[in-house]
Scaffold this active site. Structure first.
Site, short mmCIF file in Angstrom:
data_model
loop_
_atom_site.label_atom_id
_atom_site.label_comp_id
_atom_site.label_asym_id
_atom_site.label_seq_id
_atom_site.Cartn_x
_atom_site.Cartn_y
_atom_site.Cartn_z
CE1 TYR A 6 -44.75 16.33 34.68
CE2 TYR A 6 -46.59 16.57 33.16
CZ TYR A 6 -45.77 15.77 33.94
OH TYR A 6 -45.97 14.40 33.96
CB SER A 19 -46.33 13.21 30.35
OG SER A 19 -47.67 13.62 30.58
N1 NAP Z 1 -49.42 10.56 37.55
C1 NAP Z 1 -49.65 11.04 36.34
O1 NAP Z 1 -50.79 11.46 36.00
C2 NAP Z 1 -48.55 11.06 35.33
C3 NAP Z 1 -48.90 11.25 33.97
C4 NAP Z 1 -47.89 11.29 33.04
C5 NAP Z 1 -46.57 11.11 33.42
N2 NAP Z 1 -46.26 10.93 34.74
C6 NAP Z 1 -44.86 10.78 35.10
O2 NAP Z 1 -44.69 9.59 35.84
C7 NAP Z 1 -43.52 9.72 36.64
C8 NAP Z 1 -43.79 9.20 38.04
O3 NAP Z 1 -44.73 10.04 38.67
P1 NAP Z 1 -45.88 9.51 39.65
O4 NAP Z 1 -47.17 9.89 39.04
O5 NAP Z 1 -45.63 8.10 40.01
O6 NAP Z 1 -45.68 10.49 40.87
P2 NAP Z 1 -45.09 10.28 42.36
O7 NAP Z 1 -45.83 9.18 43.04
O8 NAP Z 1 -45.08 11.61 42.96
O9 NAP Z 1 -43.62 9.75 42.10
C9 NAP Z 1 -42.55 10.61 41.73
C10 NAP Z 1 -41.27 9.93 42.09
O10 NAP Z 1 -40.17 10.75 41.64
C11 NAP Z 1 -39.23 10.82 42.70
N3 NAP Z 1 -38.43 12.04 42.62
C12 NAP Z 1 -38.86 13.32 42.61
N4 NAP Z 1 -37.81 14.16 42.56
C13 NAP Z 1 -36.69 13.38 42.53
C14 NAP Z 1 -35.31 13.65 42.49
N5 NAP Z 1 -34.83 14.90 42.47
N6 NAP Z 1 -34.43 12.61 42.49
C15 NAP Z 1 -34.91 11.33 42.51
N7 NAP Z 1 -36.21 11.01 42.55
C16 NAP Z 1 -37.09 12.04 42.57
C17 NAP Z 1 -40.06 10.74 43.98
O11 NAP Z 1 -39.30 10.20 45.05
P3 NAP Z 1 -38.57 11.03 46.22
O12 NAP Z 1 -39.47 12.16 46.60
O13 NAP Z 1 -38.40 10.00 47.29
O14 NAP Z 1 -37.26 11.47 45.64
C18 NAP Z 1 -41.10 9.72 43.58
O15 NAP Z 1 -40.64 8.41 43.81
C19 NAP Z 1 -43.11 11.19 36.58
O16 NAP Z 1 -42.03 11.35 35.67
C20 NAP Z 1 -44.34 11.86 36.02
O17 NAP Z 1 -44.05 13.05 35.32
C21 NAP Z 1 -47.22 10.89 35.71
#
Ligand code: NAP
Length: 259
Positions: free
Chosen positions: A151, A139
């Site tokens: 985070y 991130s």
């Molecule tokens: N959205 C943003 O603004 C942003 C910015 C920078 C970085 N990121 C990063 O992008 C990545 C994806 O996030 P997203 O934005 O797509 O959010 P999201 O839609 O909430 O997706 C998060 C995913 O992680 C999975 N997850 C959570 N805990 C887990 C566990 N213990 N074991 C296996 N899977 C797990 C969830 O699936 P289940 O609940 O089914 O397990 C879900 O598929 C994250 O690493 C986040 O930090 C996001």
């Protein structure tokens, strides 16, 4: 030689929603076999039903046994892993004291240790499948200490682990990339507060990141920021720290993370 995704095997953690789901669809449509891992079986099965080439596998990345079982399945069924995308993650809450300890430690366990577990479990298979790729979805918060402290720590840790392994794994034919998104609207990161501020105009979509991941697979980049102009803040952070802190404090207050 160009890295051709067609016929290759990718594993994506956190594929049940958001960035992981968008990336699974994009890579499977290109002709990759995609093992989609997360905890929510119903969501993974619905994803696999939408697109041929996607295989659902229930995994909790905080469990070493689960992650080892995922790697064993991929080795036994496909005999290769050409791309490992460590994307599973959550935001966690603000860190104000003792009540927030468990939340911060859990955030580190999923975001940082989950990535380390997966890299440990897949290292040998990635080497056997070289030239191969690891893409760690870190991130911009892993470059700038903004947002919830647990985070930011998990993402700074991910950036450090990624940078070190990008050097030490290069001789094994494994390219390790830190992929640093800015604000993206997803289930876990709805960006509700950010969208109320002028910065709301720059909130992106999961497919923006999926496209950047696709590019990183092709060109073997070791670092990519989405959108790229966020890098200007990282440069500012290092060359003009007081000015950066002044701006960051205003953004922090405006985004409501202290509410
Ligand atoms: N959205 C943003 O603004 C942003 C910015 C920078 C970085 N990121 C990063 O992008 C990545 C994806 O996030 P997203 O934005 O797509 O959010 P999201 O839609 O909430 O997706 C998060 C995913 O992680 C999975 N997850 C959570 N805990 C887990 C566990 N213990 N074991 C296996 N899977 C797990 C969830 O699936 P289940 O609940 O089914 O397990 C879900 O598929 C994250 O690493 C986040 O930090 C996001």
């Amino acid at each position: 030689m160009a890295w051709d995704p067609v016929g290759k095997v990718a594993v994506i953690t956190g594929a049940s929603s958001g960035i992981g789901e968008a990336t699974a669809l994009r890579l499977a449509r290109l002709g990759m076999t995609v093992v989609a891992a997360a905890r929510r079986q119903d969501r993974l099965e619905a994803l696999a039903a939408r697109q041929p080439g996607i295989i659902a596998h229930v995994t909790d990345v905080t469990s070493t046994a689960d992650v080892d079982a995922l790697a064993a399945r991929v080795r036994d069924e496909f005999g290769a892993c050409h791309a490992l995308l460590n994307n599973a993650g959550l935001g966690g809450g603000s860190f104000d004291g003792r009540d927030d300890l468990d939340d911060a430690l859990h955030t580190l366990d999923v975001n940082l240790q989950g990535t380390i577990r997966c890299m440990a479990a897949f290292a040998d298979l990635l080497e056997m499948s070289a030239p191969s790729r690891v893409i760690n979805v870190a991130s911009v918060a892993g470059k700038l200490g903004i947002g919830p402290a647990g985070y930011a720590a998990s993402k700074f840790g991910t950036v450090g682990f990624t940078e070190a392994t990008s050097l030490s794994w290069a001789d094994r034919g494994i390219t390790v990339c830190q992929l640093n998104p800015g604000f993206i609207e997803t289930e876990g990161f709805p960006q509700t507060q950010v969208k109320r501020t002028p910065a709301g105009r720059v909130v992106g979509r999961p497919d923006d990141v999926a496209r950047a991941i696709h590019r990183s697979l092709l060109d073997g980049a070791t670092e990519r920021t989405v959108p790229a102009w966020y890098r200007a803040f990282v440069v500012l952070r290092h060359v003009a720290a007081p000015l950066y802190r002044f701006g960051a404090a205003r953004i922090d207050r405006a985004s409501g993370s202290r509410d």
